[in-house]
Design a protein around this motif. Structure first.
Motif, mmCIF file in Angstrom:
data_model
loop_
_atom_site.group_PDB
_atom_site.id
_atom_site.type_symbol
_atom_site.label_atom_id
_atom_site.label_comp_id
_atom_site.label_asym_id
_atom_site.label_seq_id
_atom_site.Cartn_x
_atom_site.Cartn_y
_atom_site.Cartn_z
ATOM 1 N N SER A 108 57.852 54.651 21.925
ATOM 2 C CA SER A 108 58.539 55.825 22.464
ATOM 3 C C SER A 108 59.496 56.417 21.438
ATOM 4 O O SER A 108 59.567 57.641 21.264
ATOM 5 N N TYR A 109 60.217 55.570 20.768
ATOM 6 C CA TYR A 109 61.168 55.980 19.729
ATOM 7 C C TYR A 109 60.471 56.743 18.606
ATOM 8 O O TYR A 109 60.878 57.861 18.236
ATOM 9 N N ILE A 110 59.400 56.177 18.071
ATOM 10 C CA ILE A 110 58.704 56.823 16.948
ATOM 11 C C ILE A 110 58.028 58.113 17.395
ATOM 12 O O ILE A 110 58.029 59.118 16.664
ATOM 13 N N SER A 111 57.484 58.120 18.590
ATOM 14 C CA SER A 111 56.871 59.350 19.106
ATOM 15 C C SER A 111 57.897 60.475 19.177
ATOM 16 O O SER A 111 57.610 61.630 18.819
ATOM 17 N N PHE A 112 59.115 60.143 19.606
ATOM 18 C CA PHE A 112 60.160 61.162 19.690
ATOM 19 C C PHE A 112 60.581 61.623 18.302
ATOM 20 O O PHE A 112 60.766 62.818 18.064
ATOM 21 N N CYS A 113 60.719 60.708 17.368
ATOM 22 C CA CYS A 113 61.076 61.088 15.998
ATOM 23 C C CYS A 113 60.037 62.037 15.404
ATOM 24 O O CYS A 113 60.380 62.992 14.691
ATOM 25 N N ARG A 114 58.780 61.801 15.708
ATOM 26 C CA ARG A 114 57.706 62.625 15.156
ATOM 27 C C ARG A 114 57.613 63.992 15.823
ATOM 28 O O ARG A 114 56.915 64.883 15.331
ATOM 29 N N SER A 115 58.316 64.164 16.937
ATOM 30 C CA SER A 115 58.228 65.436 17.657
ATOM 31 C C SER A 115 59.010 66.557 16.968
ATOM 32 O O SER A 115 58.827 67.736 17.301
ATOM 33 N N PHE A 116 59.869 66.205 16.026
ATOM 34 C CA PHE A 116 60.642 67.215 15.316
ATOM 35 C C PHE A 116 59.863 67.733 14.108
ATOM 36 O O PHE A 116 59.085 67.006 13.495
ATOM 37 N N ASP A 117 60.085 68.990 13.778
ATOM 38 C CA ASP A 117 59.437 69.580 12.611
ATOM 39 C C ASP A 117 60.233 69.209 11.366
ATOM 40 O O ASP A 117 60.936 70.030 10.774
ATOM 41 N N LEU A 118 60.123 67.939 11.004
ATOM 42 C CA LEU A 118 60.913 67.378 9.918
ATOM 43 C C LEU A 118 60.073 66.383 9.130
ATOM 44 O O LEU A 118 59.100 65.822 9.643
ATOM 45 N N HIS A 119 60.495 66.144 7.903
ATOM 46 C CA HIS A 119 60.001 64.995 7.160
ATOM 47 C C HIS A 119 60.826 63.803 7.635
ATOM 48 O O HIS A 119 62.042 63.772 7.442
ATOM 49 N N VAL A 120 60.162 62.833 8.240
ATOM 50 C CA VAL A 120 60.862 61.709 8.869
ATOM 51 C C VAL A 120 60.638 60.428 8.075
ATOM 52 O O VAL A 120 59.511 60.113 7.675
ATOM 53 N N VAL A 121 61.722 59.699 7.850
ATOM 54 C CA VAL A 121 61.692 58.368 7.251
ATOM 55 C C VAL A 121 62.322 57.405 8.252
ATOM 56 O O VAL A 121 63.327 57.726 8.891
ATOM 57 N N ILE A 122 61.735 56.232 8.378
ATOM 58 C CA ILE A 122 62.246 55.217 9.315
ATOM 59 C C ILE A 122 62.772 54.024 8.531
ATOM 60 O O ILE A 122 62.075 53.454 7.695
ATOM 61 N N LYS A 123 64.023 53.654 8.811
ATOM 62 C CA LYS A 123 64.562 52.421 8.246
ATOM 63 C C LYS A 123 64.372 51.292 9.256
ATOM 64 O O LYS A 123 64.651 51.456 10.445
ATOM 65 N N GLY A 124 63.908 50.159 8.780
ATOM 66 C CA GLY A 124 63.671 49.016 9.643
ATOM 67 C C GLY A 124 64.922 48.225 9.958
ATOM 68 O O GLY A 124 66.042 48.590 9.572
ATOM 69 N N GLY A 181 65.956 51.812 -1.103
ATOM 70 C CA GLY A 181 64.928 51.865 -0.069
ATOM 71 C C GLY A 181 64.646 53.280 0.388
ATOM 72 O O GLY A 181 63.492 53.675 0.588
ATOM 73 N N LEU A 182 65.705 54.051 0.564
ATOM 74 C CA LEU A 182 65.543 55.433 1.005
ATOM 75 C C LEU A 182 64.786 56.256 -0.023
ATOM 76 O O LEU A 182 63.847 56.991 0.319
ATOM 77 N N VAL A 183 65.173 56.158 -1.283
ATOM 78 C CA VAL A 183 64.511 56.941 -2.328
ATOM 79 C C VAL A 183 63.039 56.568 -2.427
ATOM 80 O O VAL A 183 62.164 57.429 -2.582
ATOM 81 N N SER A 184 62.740 55.281 -2.311
ATOM 82 C CA SER A 184 61.349 54.842 -2.336
ATOM 83 C C SER A 184 60.561 55.454 -1.180
ATOM 84 O O SER A 184 59.414 55.906 -1.344
ATOM 85 N N ALA A 185 61.172 55.493 -0.002
ATOM 86 C CA ALA A 185 60.498 56.072 1.162
ATOM 87 C C ALA A 185 60.320 57.578 1.013
ATOM 88 O O ALA A 185 59.290 58.134 1.412
ATOM 89 N N LEU A 186 61.301 58.252 0.462
ATOM 90 C CA LEU A 186 61.172 59.695 0.230
ATOM 91 C C LEU A 186 60.053 59.990 -0.760
ATOM 92 O O LEU A 186 59.302 60.961 -0.601
ATOM 93 N N ASN A 187 59.935 59.150 -1.772
ATOM 94 C CA ASN A 187 58.843 59.319 -2.728
ATOM 95 C C ASN A 187 57.496 59.086 -2.065
ATOM 96 O O ASN A 187 56.521 59.793 -2.340
ATOM 97 N N ALA A 188 57.441 58.099 -1.181
ATOM 98 C CA ALA A 188 56.202 57.832 -0.455
ATOM 99 C C ALA A 188 55.836 59.013 0.430
ATOM 100 O O ALA A 188 54.660 59.379 0.552
ATOM 101 N N ASP A 189 56.850 59.628 1.040
ATOM 102 C CA ASP A 189 56.624 60.799 1.881
ATOM 103 C C ASP A 189 56.034 61.939 1.057
ATOM 104 O O ASP A 189 55.114 62.632 1.491
#
Length: 247
Positions: free
Chosen positions: A103-119, A229-237
């Motif tokens: 439910s959480y990830i589905s809601f995050c994906r509902s925005f018109d944004l580039h989304v990164v998730i931290k574990g 971690g964030l920069v790595s995820a942004l690069n992956a995006d």
């Protein structure tokens, strides 16, 4: 611009004066929106006591951010599951946490944004006593009488052991990571930096506060782990976008 959104475990982003952030235009302007005790399960609900959803939507409208890094899910495991077991027949942990994270990830994906998730971070609740004390501190006010609380607490206290808590922490992070992989969302955590080598679901002893605290001790190294971690995820995006465009 990027908005950090999460529970109190997201605060190192606010404290972080990222070195060389001028090299990444996304990080030149950032904003942290957080609420103590916010959960992944509550984030997408229409009505919730923490009101993180409303705060994030307001911030997004004001800033017109293009990216968001969400940092939720730890509170669900540290206290939410135990509270559920205190008030209802104990559900399967994996089913319970997967439903909340989906439910959480589905809601995050509902925005018109580039989304990164931290574990999740490995847990700072490194003993039976710490787990039990933390759960008591955060659940007792939800009950009308001490007798009612004692009965409820007795239903779940057998679950509050160091080993089982550590195992749930690891499993929850894997479930969250797998959901992100399936939905093609960049995911990162700081477990390589912060986990106890002998018990991966718990944090290294030098990162545990002497008092009862669920947060990894703040340090330059901790902030650097968040940043890397964030920069790595942004690069992956970015790579995901490029692969999508050439497909």
């Amino acid at each position: 611009m990027l908005i950090y959104c999460g529970d109190s475990h997201a605060r190192p982003f606010e404290n972080n004066i990222f070195e060389h952030k001028e090299r990444n235009p996304i990080l030149k302007e950032t904003l942290l929106v957080w609420r103590p005790g916010a959960t992944a399960g509550g984030f997408a609900r229409d009505k919730t006591r923490r009101r993180l959803k409303e705060a994030f939507v307001v911030a997004l409208d004001k800033t017109k951010a293009t990216h968001a890094c969400f940092n939720l899910g730890q509170v669900d495991v540290d206290v939410g599951y135990y509270y559920t077991c205190m008030t209802k027949p104990a559900p399967s942990f994996e089913d319970w946490v997967a439903e909340r994270y989906e439910s959480y990830i589905s809601f995050c994906r509902s925005f018109d944004l580039h989304v990164v998730i931290k574990g999740l971070n490995p847990s700072c609740l490194i003993s039976d006593q710490r787990i039990q004390s933390y759960v008591r501190r955060n659940t007792i006010k939800s009950f009308k009488t001490k007798a009612e609380y004692r009965d409820a607490y007795a239903n779940a206290v057998h679950l509050m052991t160091k080993q089982s808590h550590a195992e749930r922490n690891v499993r929850a992070n894997v479930i969250l990571r797998d959901i992100c992989t399936r939905t093609r969302l960049p995911f990162f955590d700081i477990r390589a930096f912060s986990s106890d080598a002998h018990c991966p679901g718990l944090v290294r002893s030098d990162l545990v506060a002497p008092r009862l605290d669920v947060h990894i001790c703040d340090s330059v190294a901790t902030r650097r782990a968040y940043y890397d971690g964030l920069v790595s995820a942004l690069n992956a995006d970015r790579h995901l976008d490029q692969n999508h465009e050439t497909a």
